[in-house]
Design a protein around this motif. Structure first.
Motif, PDB file in Angstrom:
ATOM      1  N   PRO A 233      -5.254  -4.881 -14.653  1.00 34.94           N
ATOM      2  CA  PRO A 233      -4.202  -5.082 -13.648  1.00 34.94           C
ATOM      3  C   PRO A 233      -4.503  -6.222 -12.686  1.00 34.94           C
ATOM      4  O   PRO A 233      -3.588  -6.899 -12.208  1.00 34.94           O
ATOM      5  N   VAL A 234      -5.790  -6.447 -12.388  1.00 31.60           N
ATOM      6  CA  VAL A 234      -6.158  -7.576 -11.527  1.00 31.60           C
ATOM      7  C   VAL A 234      -5.747  -8.887 -12.192  1.00 31.60           C
ATOM      8  O   VAL A 234      -5.155  -9.773 -11.552  1.00 31.60           O
ATOM      9  N   ALA A 235      -6.038  -8.987 -13.495  1.00 29.49           N
ATOM     10  CA  ALA A 235      -5.694 -10.201 -14.237  1.00 29.49           C
ATOM     11  C   ALA A 235      -4.182 -10.412 -14.264  1.00 29.49           C
ATOM     12  O   ALA A 235      -3.701 -11.543 -14.115  1.00 29.49           O
ATOM     13  N   VAL A 236      -3.435  -9.329 -14.442  1.00 31.17           N
ATOM     14  CA  VAL A 236      -1.970  -9.432 -14.471  1.00 31.17           C
ATOM     15  C   VAL A 236      -1.446  -9.966 -13.138  1.00 31.17           C
ATOM     16  O   VAL A 236      -0.610 -10.882 -13.099  1.00 31.17           O
ATOM     17  N   SER A 242      -0.524 -16.909  -9.866  1.00 24.87           N
ATOM     18  CA  SER A 242      -0.675 -18.310 -10.266  1.00 24.87           C
ATOM     19  C   SER A 242       0.678 -18.933 -10.596  1.00 24.87           C
ATOM     20  O   SER A 242       0.949 -20.089 -10.238  1.00 24.87           O
ATOM     21  N   LEU A 243       1.531 -18.159 -11.270  1.00 19.22           N
ATOM     22  CA  LEU A 243       2.873 -18.651 -11.583  1.00 19.22           C
ATOM     23  C   LEU A 243       3.681 -18.857 -10.307  1.00 19.22           C
ATOM     24  O   LEU A 243       4.410 -19.848 -10.172  1.00 19.22           O
ATOM     25  N   GLN A 244       3.540 -17.919  -9.370  1.00 22.28           N
ATOM     26  CA  GLN A 244       4.245 -18.035  -8.090  1.00 22.28           C
ATOM     27  C   GLN A 244       3.739 -19.237  -7.309  1.00 22.28           C
ATOM     28  O   GLN A 244       4.528 -19.993  -6.721  1.00 22.28           O
ATOM     29  N   LEU A 245       2.420 -19.435  -7.315  1.00 21.27           N
ATOM     30  CA  LEU A 245       1.823 -20.557  -6.602  1.00 21.27           C
ATOM     31  C   LEU A 245       2.245 -21.881  -7.222  1.00 21.27           C
ATOM     32  O   LEU A 245       2.539 -22.855  -6.516  1.00 21.27           O
ATOM     33  N   GLY A 292     -10.625 -14.376  -4.191  1.00 13.70           N
ATOM     34  CA  GLY A 292      -9.671 -13.700  -5.068  1.00 13.70           C
ATOM     35  C   GLY A 292      -8.610 -12.944  -4.289  1.00 13.70           C
ATOM     36  O   GLY A 292      -7.449 -12.884  -4.699  1.00 13.70           O
ATOM     37  N   ALA A 293      -8.990 -12.372  -3.149  1.00 12.42           N
ATOM     38  CA  ALA A 293      -8.052 -11.574  -2.350  1.00 12.42           C
ATOM     39  C   ALA A 293      -6.910 -12.434  -1.809  1.00 12.42           C
ATOM     40  O   ALA A 293      -5.788 -11.945  -1.637  1.00 12.42           O
ATOM     41  N   VAL A 294      -7.180 -13.712  -1.543  1.00  8.16           N
ATOM     42  CA  VAL A 294      -6.120 -14.593  -1.030  1.00  8.16           C
ATOM     43  C   VAL A 294      -5.025 -14.770  -2.077  1.00  8.16           C
ATOM     44  O   VAL A 294      -3.833 -14.726  -1.764  1.00  8.16           O
ATOM     45  N   LEU A 295      -5.434 -14.954  -3.334  1.00  6.02           N
ATOM     46  CA  LEU A 295      -4.443 -15.152  -4.399  1.00  6.02           C
ATOM     47  C   LEU A 295      -3.636 -13.875  -4.632  1.00  6.02           C
ATOM     48  O   LEU A 295      -2.419 -13.927  -4.833  1.00  6.02           O
ATOM     49  N   LEU A 312       3.868  -2.091  -9.088  1.00 13.44           N
ATOM     50  CA  LEU A 312       2.695  -2.790  -9.613  1.00 13.44           C
ATOM     51  C   LEU A 312       1.457  -2.475  -8.782  1.00 13.44           C
ATOM     52  O   LEU A 312       0.378  -2.194  -9.333  1.00 13.44           O
ATOM     53  N   PHE A 313       1.600  -2.478  -7.468  1.00 11.37           N
ATOM     54  CA  PHE A 313       0.449  -2.177  -6.618  1.00 11.37           C
ATOM     55  C   PHE A 313       0.023  -0.722  -6.765  1.00 11.37           C
ATOM     56  O   PHE A 313      -1.180  -0.417  -6.799  1.00 11.37           O
ATOM     57  N   LEU A 314       1.000   0.179  -6.867  1.00 11.97           N
ATOM     58  CA  LEU A 314       0.674   1.594  -7.047  1.00 11.97           C
ATOM     59  C   LEU A 314      -0.095   1.807  -8.347  1.00 11.97           C
ATOM     60  O   LEU A 314      -1.103   2.531  -8.379  1.00 11.97           O
ATOM     61  N   LEU A 315       0.346   1.165  -9.427  1.00 11.15           N
ATOM     62  CA  LEU A 315      -0.355   1.269 -10.709  1.00 11.15           C
ATOM     63  C   LEU A 315      -1.757   0.672 -10.609  1.00 11.15           C
ATOM     64  O   LEU A 315      -2.706   1.193 -11.214  1.00 11.15           O
ATOM     65  N   PHE A 316      -1.871  -0.392  -9.850  1.00 15.97           N
ATOM     66  CA  PHE A 316      -3.170  -1.036  -9.629  1.00 15.97           C
ATOM     67  C   PHE A 316      -4.136  -0.063  -8.952  1.00 15.97           C
ATOM     68  O   PHE A 316      -5.266   0.157  -9.426  1.00 15.97           O
TER      69      PHE A 316
END
Length: 326
Positions: A233-236, A242-245, A292-295, A312-316
């Motif tokens: 989930p971290v990678a997802v 990255s796409l948003q950035l 990593g936390a910033v991204l 997504l965050f809940l699943l994480f």
């Protein structure tokens, strides 16, 4: 929960503290019988004789580690907001910092890498000020000293020295004094250490400190992939971030772009520096948490569909808890 932490609400301080210890339920449930805490590298103990190896009970060790992570998250949150790396000020950097610091059991105990994260956060603040400073020699000198102090605590922190040159390439036009300033700052600390070794007739041991720098990067890794499934989930989220950035990259301020580029390089350097410690532990990768936390925070700060990012965050979080207990 994400929507709540998108606001700079004082109530979030209490929620964040509760969340910090919620993410540590697994280690409190299965408390280790013994936890050792080596505060300094062996070569630094000749200069600073602080022995905290058995100073804390396992419960106290985990509790104070949680408090340190909470304090670090607040300092980190303030720095990221002050430099406007996200779309607007929020508590998301702190939330992601706490989450990243809870991915694995070894992250939840006192360790040299956890202490070094204070220095790493301080470095991030100074790096992000480089582009705004008319004369950055003093700042670079200070960063060199911070890295040297980190090296006394945890030797692989020396790899962060590379980030000085990366930051100067990104934020400053070439000035040889600035490039030398970081080196002088670093050597200042180790000069006093060398003098102390000399006074104790132990200068030959001082040269042994640098032997790990000759280690070859390992070509074979023994990895139990089941232990790292939690990173899926971290990678997802990192891919989505990255796409948003990338979508917003050229609409961002130049300083913001350079800031994210620097944080990416810091993440890579922190991850790759494990080879400088032959007996490294999983907690080494705590050094990857601040950049990593910033991204991660960037994605949740800019995500549009509430039902998606909240789910997504809940699943994480649930996946982290599942793998911690299993």
């Amino acid at each position: 929960m994400i929507n709540q932490f998108r606001k700079l609400n004082p109530v979030n301080l209490i929620l964040l503290l509760a969340y910090t210890f919620f993410m540590r339920m697994a280690i409190f449930y299965e408390m280790p019988q013994q936890l050792n805490f080596d505060f300094l590298e062996p070569f630094a103990r000749l200069l600073i004789n602080i022995n905290l190896e058995n100073a804390f009970s396992p419960a106290a060790n985990v509790f104070f580690a949680g408090i340190l992570v909470f304090v670090q998250s607040l300092i980190f949150n303030r720095i990221i907001n002050n430099h406007n790396l996200l779309s607007k000020p929020s508590f998301l950097p702190a939330l992601m910092f706490v989450t990243g610091s809870s991915l694995f059991m070894p992250f939840m105990v006192l360790s040299p890498a956890l202490i070094c994260n204070f220095l790493l956060i301080w470095m991030i603040d100074k790096f992000l000020k480089l582009g705004k400073s008319a004369n950055s020699i003093t700042t670079v000198f200070d960063i060199g000293m911070i890295i040297a102090i980190g090296t006394l605590i945890y030797f692989p922190f020396i790899a962060m020295f590379l980030t000085i040159f990366l930051a100067l390439l990104l934020f400053r036009s070439f000035n040889w004094r600035e490039w030398v300033g970081g080196l002088v700052g670093y050597l200042t600390v180790f000069f006093f250490l060398a003098v102390f070794y000399y006074w104790n007739n132990n200068l030959s041991s001082f040269y042994q400190i640098w032997k790990p720098l000759g280690n070859k990067f390992p070509s074979v890794f023994k990895i139990n992939y089941n232990d790292y499934l939690v990173l899926i989930p971290v990678a997802v989220i990192l891919i989505l971030a990255s796409l948003q950035l990338r979508e917003n990259f050229f609409r961002s301020f130049i300083s913001t772009r350079k800031g994210f580029q620097l944080l990416f390089f810091m993440f890579i350097v922190a991850a790759a520096s494990f080879y400088l410690k032959p007996d490294f532990r999983t907690w080494h990768f705590l050094l990857c948490v601040p950049p990593g936390a910033v991204l991660l925070a960037y994605y949740f700060s800019n995500a549009k569909k509430r039902w998606f990012y909240e789910t997504l965050f809940l699943l994480f979080v649930l996946s982290v808890q599942y793998f911690l207990f299993v």
